[in-house]
Design a protein around this motif. Structure first.
Motif, PDB file in Angstrom:
ATOM      1  N   ASN A 261       0.824  -1.223   0.000  1.00 19.06           N
ATOM      2  CA  ASN A 261       0.000   0.000   0.000  1.00 19.06           C
ATOM      3  C   ASN A 261       0.856   1.270   0.000  1.00 19.06           C
ATOM      4  O   ASN A 261       0.454   2.298   0.542  1.00 19.06           O
ATOM      5  CB  ASN A 261      -0.963   0.012   1.193  1.00 19.06           C
ATOM      6  CG  ASN A 261      -2.187   0.869   0.915  1.00 19.06           C
ATOM      7  OD1 ASN A 261      -2.535   1.107  -0.241  1.00 19.06           O
ATOM      8  ND2 ASN A 261      -2.838   1.350   1.958  1.00 19.06           N
ATOM      9  N   TYR A 262       2.046   1.178  -0.604  1.00 15.37           N
ATOM     10  CA  TYR A 262       2.868   2.362  -0.821  1.00 15.37           C
ATOM     11  C   TYR A 262       2.736   2.789  -2.279  1.00 15.37           C
ATOM     12  O   TYR A 262       2.772   1.936  -3.172  1.00 15.37           O
ATOM     13  CB  TYR A 262       4.348   2.063  -0.562  1.00 15.37           C
ATOM     14  CG  TYR A 262       4.743   1.989   0.894  1.00 15.37           C
ATOM     15  CD1 TYR A 262       5.079   3.142   1.609  1.00 15.37           C
ATOM     16  CD2 TYR A 262       4.802   0.769   1.552  1.00 15.37           C
ATOM     17  CE1 TYR A 262       5.464   3.066   2.950  1.00 15.37           C
ATOM     18  CE2 TYR A 262       5.182   0.683   2.889  1.00 15.37           C
ATOM     19  CZ  TYR A 262       5.509   1.837   3.577  1.00 15.37           C
ATOM     20  OH  TYR A 262       5.880   1.763   4.897  1.00 15.37           O
TER      21      TYR A 262
ATOM     22  N   VAL B 270      14.630  -1.657   3.337  1.00 15.45           N
ATOM     23  CA  VAL B 270      13.860  -2.883   3.551  1.00 15.45           C
ATOM     24  C   VAL B 270      13.477  -3.072   5.022  1.00 15.45           C
ATOM     25  O   VAL B 270      12.497  -3.753   5.327  1.00 15.45           O
ATOM     26  CB  VAL B 270      14.631  -4.130   3.059  1.00 15.45           C
ATOM     27  CG1 VAL B 270      14.749  -4.136   1.566  1.00 15.45           C
ATOM     28  CG2 VAL B 270      16.012  -4.207   3.710  1.00 15.45           C
ATOM     29  N   ARG B 271      14.244  -2.448   5.903  1.00 17.32           N
ATOM     30  CA  ARG B 271      13.911  -2.573   7.332  1.00 17.32           C
ATOM     31  C   ARG B 271      12.514  -2.030   7.610  1.00 17.32           C
ATOM     32  O   ARG B 271      11.810  -2.491   8.501  1.00 17.32           O
ATOM     33  CB  ARG B 271      14.949  -1.817   8.153  1.00 17.32           C
ATOM     34  CG  ARG B 271      14.759  -1.956   9.662  1.00 17.32           C
ATOM     35  CD  ARG B 271      15.994  -1.578  10.426  1.00 17.32           C
ATOM     36  NE  ARG B 271      15.996  -2.115  11.768  1.00 17.32           N
ATOM     37  CZ  ARG B 271      17.072  -2.278  12.509  1.00 17.32           C
ATOM     38  NH1 ARG B 271      18.250  -1.963  11.994  1.00 17.32           N
ATOM     39  NH2 ARG B 271      16.994  -2.779  13.716  1.00 17.32           N
ATOM     40  N   LYS B 272      12.095  -1.043   6.803  1.00 18.87           N
ATOM     41  CA  LYS B 272      10.802  -0.393   6.991  1.00 18.87           C
ATOM     42  C   LYS B 272       9.643  -1.352   6.703  1.00 18.87           C
ATOM     43  O   LYS B 272       8.561  -1.226   7.281  1.00 18.87           O
ATOM     44  CB  LYS B 272      10.704   0.818   6.057  1.00 18.87           C
ATOM     45  CG  LYS B 272       9.443   1.651   6.211  1.00 18.87           C
ATOM     46  CD  LYS B 272       9.435   2.456   7.471  1.00 18.87           C
ATOM     47  CE  LYS B 272       8.218   3.386   7.533  1.00 18.87           C
ATOM     48  NZ  LYS B 272       8.149   4.146   8.784  1.00 18.87           N
TER      49      LYS B 272
ATOM     50  N   LYS C  96       7.973 -11.851   7.537  1.00 18.00           N
ATOM     51  CA  LYS C  96       6.704 -11.133   7.621  1.00 18.00           C
ATOM     52  C   LYS C  96       6.914  -9.718   7.106  1.00 18.00           C
ATOM     53  O   LYS C  96       7.820  -9.015   7.556  1.00 18.00           O
ATOM     54  CB  LYS C  96       6.169 -11.105   9.053  1.00 18.00           C
ATOM     55  CG  LYS C  96       5.636 -12.431   9.552  1.00 18.00           C
ATOM     56  CD  LYS C  96       4.989 -12.276  10.910  1.00 18.00           C
ATOM     57  CE  LYS C  96       4.327 -13.588  11.370  1.00 18.00           C
ATOM     58  NZ  LYS C  96       5.310 -14.632  11.598  1.00 18.00           N
ATOM     59  N   PHE C  97       6.092  -9.314   6.124  1.00 15.42           N
ATOM     60  CA  PHE C  97       6.116  -7.947   5.607  1.00 15.42           C
ATOM     61  C   PHE C  97       5.121  -7.100   6.407  1.00 15.42           C
ATOM     62  O   PHE C  97       4.108  -7.610   6.913  1.00 15.42           O
ATOM     63  CB  PHE C  97       5.707  -7.921   4.137  1.00 15.42           C
ATOM     64  CG  PHE C  97       6.851  -8.193   3.187  1.00 15.42           C
ATOM     65  CD1 PHE C  97       8.148  -8.395   3.654  1.00 15.42           C
ATOM     66  CD2 PHE C  97       6.631  -8.228   1.806  1.00 15.42           C
ATOM     67  CE1 PHE C  97       9.185  -8.637   2.771  1.00 15.42           C
ATOM     68  CE2 PHE C  97       7.652  -8.468   0.924  1.00 15.42           C
ATOM     69  CZ  PHE C  97       8.938  -8.684   1.400  1.00 15.42           C
TER      70      PHE C  97
ATOM     71  N   GLY D 212       0.465  -0.800   8.558  1.00 15.83           N
ATOM     72  CA  GLY D 212       0.788  -1.676   9.676  1.00 15.83           C
ATOM     73  C   GLY D 212       0.269  -3.084   9.577  1.00 15.83           C
ATOM     74  O   GLY D 212       0.431  -3.878  10.504  1.00 15.83           O
ATOM     75  N   ARG D 213      -0.369  -3.448   8.465  1.00 13.46           N
ATOM     76  CA  ARG D 213      -0.859  -4.822   8.296  1.00 13.46           C
ATOM     77  C   ARG D 213       0.327  -5.763   8.107  1.00 13.46           C
ATOM     78  O   ARG D 213       1.193  -5.532   7.275  1.00 13.46           O
ATOM     79  CB  ARG D 213      -1.790  -4.909   7.090  1.00 13.46           C
ATOM     80  CG  ARG D 213      -2.396  -6.289   6.896  1.00 13.46           C
ATOM     81  CD  ARG D 213      -3.385  -6.299   5.742  1.00 13.46           C
ATOM     82  NE  ARG D 213      -2.730  -6.058   4.485  1.00 13.46           N
ATOM     83  CZ  ARG D 213      -2.182  -7.001   3.722  1.00 13.46           C
ATOM     84  NH1 ARG D 213      -2.233  -8.268   4.117  1.00 13.46           N
ATOM     85  NH2 ARG D 213      -1.609  -6.705   2.579  1.00 13.46           N
ATOM     86  N   VAL D 214       0.369  -6.844   8.880  1.00 16.41           N
ATOM     87  CA  VAL D 214       1.470  -7.811   8.826  1.00 16.41           C
ATOM     88  C   VAL D 214       0.999  -9.062   8.102  1.00 16.41           C
ATOM     89  O   VAL D 214      -0.095  -9.576   8.388  1.00 16.41           O
ATOM     90  CB  VAL D 214       1.961  -8.170  10.245  1.00 16.41           C
ATOM     91  CG1 VAL D 214       3.089  -9.192  10.173  1.00 16.41           C
ATOM     92  CG2 VAL D 214       2.408  -6.915  10.984  1.00 16.41           C
TER      93      VAL D 214
END
Length: 856
Positions: free
Chosen positions: A176-177, A187-189, A217-218, A223-225
């Motif tokens: 959703n970006y 990628v840490r984000k 897990k992305f 904030g959806r994991v």
């Protein structure tokens, strides 16, 4: 700097220019054209390139019109037209330098050259460069980029430090970006905080292994994991190092694994805590698993039973044959419940109520699960139970539907209900009534069941789902009533399996709302959705109305099967161009409607543009895809859908009027190109026929309108051969009767094609009858004499003359004298005698004046 400007520094006229070494030593092919655009000079490179393209073509084109030379070597007519326009623009000094990419056929391949045109004195200098490899690489790169951009999996390119340099559409969508925010993100984000690995350690690992697979897990922007399966690939380009990440959303897979794990735990709990002895055997009778209760019944430890044969350790020897016979029945699918003797480790005999059922083992083979209830000490209880069963036997045990008596727990169930659920009677009798019910319906069934036991009167007949022991759900019709049983209130229920009826209802519902060809929603569904979407929240709501251009031509030419495939392709294109929240339906025939909730006219136009672009990119059997498109927007709840739909329909019709002729003409042109590629009906044949037909038309004083129709007829008279196989069209020997009948269908096929277009309809009848004969022996209608349209009679003579003089795969060419003699012989039989006389006179007159018939 242009090529002409360079050369001008070396020469002042064409003779000097020819002598200059600069021209002959140019790295690419070079040509010099005079002001009439004839080729005057060519260098060695140009000649070499022409010899490579067509070894048999010895001329490099000197003293010929450059455009004519391009036609002769096989360039497309549209390309030749573009080149000619640019050359004229250079000659007239409107431009100093122009470029054009030109495709040359070279055997089974195509060579692509870039031509640079520059003004030189009164003429034009042409420099050429072979860009075939660049063009192919560009095309491959564009295809690869398109595939990655639009892939179903998530793809990104990352630096060693973790900075994202590229993210495809799927990744942006999942996280959703917006695409522009993805680039530059670390990628840490997007990784769950507890799963991030130090990049330095990670980079060392990926370089060492080149490619690694793992799960992470992305985390989306909001904030959806969600879980993903990842393959990271090390990539080195020049001095730069990158990581290519390919990720697949495995949320559903993880949920399924968790569900299987929970169900396995449930099964194991039921298995281990069941009040009956249970054992599982493979297809040979070898014991695979047992529960604690079975060990208590038999006196064996689990280790003593597992791996042993049922027939050696549990079944008494005198009953072994019957046990093996029963075991084979169970493996064949028959469920057995019997009262049988069994043997303990001590040798003591005891009686069990044995229920055997076939199951499928993890490896795929069939096995047997058995449930053993020790009844030795319960003979009196069994006697009472048998008496109880007798009361129900006439109704319950012979009933085709399930029957049960229950309070909190089941008191009685019949065999039909046991078979429905897959549980044993013992298992069901140990359960609460609602435990058999699918989770989504448990609360409702429990509430009504308790109400009935309390003397209330809830709905007695209703539908809900039961859940089998194997987890499968099925619909039932339940009828419940309150009874007095053994001194207290109880519920009596009947259960009828209505799964097949439900499937039929679902199928009927699907068919009533979907189009059978494209599987899209149909008009009925859309009209119902219009009512549902008529809320303030959904406005503005736009409608796109689409109509397929040229479908009638496709149906008439290629058959309705191809027409249906075209509609399916259009449905696919439309579906790929719209958003998830949009609704696409086949409205009627070749018409489609798209509902776009929360969409204004500007956004609807963008979606329509995407549809147009997708149609232009589509490659469907060399058939161009063109749609008439109309857009209308419903801005308020009060505005009626039908009025908006009518506006979209009207705009679609207006759009279709501007496109239809172009689309149909392009389709007909594609047919002509196809015909020329697979038969002797070449463009040169059509040009010669047009030339001769026009001359004959002039001679007999046809009007300009008739002459124009005659020229069009000369080009399109054999378009009906488009769908005839190349094998038949180019067959060198005699045609079979079946093949000849196929050939004879082409005038009618051509008539249908021409009739379907506004531009070509005036000559449709002439196409239909161009193989009729003066004496009535022709086809398809057997017309005679002046019944045959005049233009058809003219084109029959011209076509015959050109075929005789140019030859065909099945016949060598004649001389013009021989062809004229043949026309005179057939005059009055095959040909109109007056027109034949005029034609012969015209050709003889031209030969006497030394006029060439060659139009090339």
């Amino acid at each position: 700097m242009g090529g002409g400007i360079i050369i001008n520094d070396f020469a002042s006229n064409s003779e000097e220019f020819a002598s200059q070494s600069i021209f002959s030593s140019l790295p690419g092919g070079a040509l010099l054209l005079d002001k009439n655009l004839e080729i005057k000079l060519t260098n060695k490179k140009w000649k070499e390139k022409m010899a490579e393209l067509k070894p048999a073509f010895t001329s490099a084109g000197e003293n010929k019109k450059f455009s004519k030379f391009l036609v002769q070597i096989g360039c497309f007519s549209e390309t030749v037209k573009n080149v000619k326009k640019k050359l004229i623009s250079i000659i007239e000094q409107r431009e100093q330098e122009l470029k054009e990419a030109v495709a040359f056929p070279a055997g089974n391949k195509t060579k692509i050259f870039e031509f640079t045109f520059s003004k030189y004195k009164d003429g034009v200098l042409i420099l050429t460069e072979d860009i075939t490899v660049q063009a192919e690489r560009k095309k491959e790169f564009e295809m690869l980029k398109f595939s990655v951009d639009n892939a179903d999996i998530m793809v990104m390119r990352v630096t060693p430090a973790g900075e994202i340099l590229y993210a495809n559409e799927q990744l942006s969508k999942k996280l959703n970006y917006p695409p522009e925010e993805m680039v530059g993100l670390n990628v840490r984000k997007i990784l769950a905080e507890d799963e991030f690995i130090d990049r330095q350690k990670f980079w060392h690992k990926i370089k060492e292994n080149n490619s690694i697979s793992y799960e992470r897990k992305f985390v989306s922007k909001e904030g959806r994991v969600f879980s993903v399966s990842i393959v990271s690939q090390f990539f080195e380009y020049g001095e730069e190092e990158y990581e290519f990440v390919f990720a697949q959303d495995i949320t559903a897979q993880k949920e399924m694994e968790e569900e299987l794990r929970v169900r396995e735990q449930q099964y194991r709990k039921i298995f281990n805590t069941a009040p009956v002895g249970m054992e599982v055997k493979d297809s040979k009778g070898i014991i695979i698993d047992v529960n604690d209760r079975l060990c208590e019944l038999t006196g064996y430890d689990k280790e003593e039973l597992v791996g042993e044969s049922l027939f050696d350790i549990i079944v008494p020897k005198e009953f072994e044959d019957k046990a093996r016979e029963d075991f084979n029945k169970i493996l064949a699918g028959e469920n057995l419940e019997q009262l049988l003797p069994s043997r303990k480790k001590s040798g003591e005999y005891y009686f069990v109520n044995l229920k055997d059922t076939r199951i499928q083992l993890p490896g795929g083979e069939y096995g047997v699960i058995s449930m053993r209830l020790d009844v030795t000490d319960r003979l009196e209880a069994e006697k009472e139970l048998r008496e109880e069963k007798e009361r129900f036997r006439s109704l319950a045990e012979t009933s085709p539907f399930g029957l049960c008596v229950y309070r909190d727990k089941f008191i009685y169930v019949n065999q039909a209900l046991v078979e429905m659920t897959g549980y044993s009677k013992e298992e069901i009798l140990a359960m609460n009534f609602w435990e058999l019910v699918a989770p989504e319906h448990q609360a409702l069934v429990k509430k009504r069941g308790y109400a009935r036991l309390k003397g209330k009167k809830p709905i007695s007949n209703y539908e809900f789902k039961l859940q089998r022991k194997d987890g499968k759900k099925f619909w039932i019709l339940f009828s419940g009533t309150r009874i007095d049983y053994r001194g207290g209130p109880a519920g009596l229920g009947t259960v009828i399996n209505i799964s097949e009826r439900k499937k039929a209802e679902d199928k009927l519902r699907y068919l009533s709302y979907h189009d059978s060809l494209t599987s899209l929603y149909n008009r009925t569904f859309v009209e119902e959705e219009m009512a549902r979407l008529n809320t303030e929240r959904q406005h503005p709501l736009s409608i796109i109305y689409c109509d397929v251009n040229g479908l009638k031509i496709v149906n008439d030419t290629y058959g309705h099967k191809t027409g249906d495939e075209l509609l399916e392709e259009v449905a696919r294109i439309l579906n790929s161009a719209i958003r998830d929240e949009d609704l696409l339906a086949r409205w009627a025939g070749d018409e489609f409607v798209i509902l776009l909730p929360q969409t204004d006219s500007a956004l609807a136009q963008k979606i329509a543009n995407r549809i147009e672009e997708a149609c232009q990119r589509a490659n469907f059997k060399d058939i161009p895809i063109s749609l008439g498109i109309g857009i209308a927007t419903k801005k308020t709840v009060e505005e009626k859908f039908q009025e908006v739909l009518s506006r979209a329909d009207k705009k679609m019709y207006e759009n279709k009027l501007t496109k239809a002729n172009s689309a149909e003409n392009k389709l007909v042109q594609n047919m002509m190109n196809t015909l020329g590629a697979k038969s002797a009906e070449t463009k040169e044949h059509a040009m010669r026929m047009t030339h001769l037909a026009h001359q004959l038309g002039d001679k007999i004083n046809l009007s300009n309108e008739q002459l124009n129709k005659l020229s069009l007829l000369a080009t399109l008279h054999d378009i009906g051969k488009t769908t005839i196989s190349e094998k038949i069209l180019t067959k060198p020997g005699d045609l079979s009767e079946e093949e000849w009948q196929i050939i004879k269908e082409h005038p009618e096929r051509g008539y249908k094609i021409a009739s379907a277009t506004e531009e070509f309809a005036p000559i449709a009848k002439a196409i239909l009858h161009h193989h009729e004969k003066w004496d009535g022996s022709g086809y398809p209608a057997g017309l005679k004499g002046r019944e045959i349209p005049l233009l058809s009679r003219i084109i029959a003579i011209v076509d015959a003359f050109d075929v005789m003089t140019s030859g065909r795969p099945y016949k060598k060419p004649m001389s013009e004298e021989e062809a004229l003699q043949e026309i005179e012989v057939c005059s009055g039989d095959q040909f109109d005698p007056e027109l034949a006389e005029e034609f012969v006179e015209m050709i003889v007159g031209q030969k006497s004046k030394n006029i060439s018939l060659d139009v090339n």
